[in-house]
Design a protein around this motif. Structure first.
Motif, short mmCIF file in Angstrom:
data_model
loop_
_atom_site.label_atom_id
_atom_site.label_comp_id
_atom_site.label_asym_id
_atom_site.label_seq_id
_atom_site.Cartn_x
_atom_site.Cartn_y
_atom_site.Cartn_z
N GLY A 1 11.89 19.62 1.93
CA GLY A 1 11.70 18.97 0.63
C GLY A 1 12.98 18.75 -0.13
O GLY A 1 14.00 19.38 0.14
N PHE B 1 12.35 21.49 -4.95
CA PHE B 1 10.98 21.63 -4.49
C PHE B 1 10.80 22.98 -3.79
O PHE B 1 11.73 23.49 -3.18
N MET C 1 3.63 21.10 -0.98
CA MET C 1 4.91 20.91 -1.66
C MET C 1 4.69 21.00 -3.16
O MET C 1 3.71 20.46 -3.68
N ARG C 2 5.62 21.67 -3.84
CA ARG C 2 5.53 21.77 -5.30
C ARG C 2 6.86 21.30 -5.91
O ARG C 2 7.90 21.91 -5.67
N PRO C 3 6.81 20.22 -6.71
CA PRO C 3 8.04 19.77 -7.38
C PRO C 3 8.42 20.74 -8.50
O PRO C 3 7.58 21.55 -8.92
N PRO C 4 9.66 20.66 -8.99
CA PRO C 4 10.10 21.60 -10.02
C PRO C 4 9.19 21.62 -11.26
O PRO C 4 8.93 22.68 -11.83
N ASP C 5 8.72 20.47 -11.69
CA ASP C 5 7.89 20.39 -12.90
C ASP C 5 6.63 19.59 -12.61
O ASP C 5 6.44 18.50 -13.12
N GLY D 1 14.60 12.02 0.40
CA GLY D 1 13.98 13.31 0.71
C GLY D 1 14.54 13.92 1.98
O GLY D 1 14.86 15.11 2.02
#
Length: 153
Positions: free
Chosen positions: A38, A42, A61-65, A135
């Protein structure tokens, strides 16, 4: 392959400073993958996989915000330590997304590490191609830093 699909395909060559077998493991092992996959910022809270041709995978996947989202696909080819191929699609795709195929090949570079050849495509739009190019670039930078920092070169 048509000219249009060639134009909307991503091709990357990258030298990674670790042996081919170590890089291949980083591409397939859920714990390893979670450490580098990522774009910058991420996190990867989950990786599920059935590593065999026809087997599926799902990466959370988790983005910062933001909220977590998922990447899913099916393995087409698994040939350790040199080739890996799989389909790639977002579980809740953007209207401009479509399923693509990722082909990865690793070649030994004695005394240096290995060279990774990546092809992915074809994308529906130039903007989706650019998103994946960014990415992959950030992910591969993270992978090389991780392998180098751990002295696996």
């Amino acid at each position: 392959m048509t000219r249009e699909s060639e134009a909307l395909s991503l091709r990357v060559r990258r030298v990674l400073h670790a042996p081919r077998a170590v890089v291949f493991r980083a591409l397939i092992d859920p714990d390893e993958l979670a450490r580098w996959w990522g774009p910058e910022g991420f996190t990867i809270p989950g990786v599920e996989r059935d590593l065999r041709p026809g087997g599926s995978f799902r990466i959370t996947m988790r983005p910062p915000d933001g909220e977590a989202f998922h990447l899913v696909g099916e393995y087409r080819l698994v040939e350790p330590p040199e080739r890996l191929s799989y389909t790639f699609r977002w579980e809740e795709p953007d209207p401009e997304d479509r399923e693509t195929v990722v082909d990865l090949a690793l070649r030994d570079l004695p005394g240096v590490g290995c060279e990774l050849h990546l092809e992915q495509g074809s994308f529906a739009t130039p903007s989706r191609l650019a998103l994946h190019e960014e990415g992959w670039s950030q992910s591969l930078d993270k992978l090389d830093r991780l392998l180098t920092a751990e002295g696996r070169a």
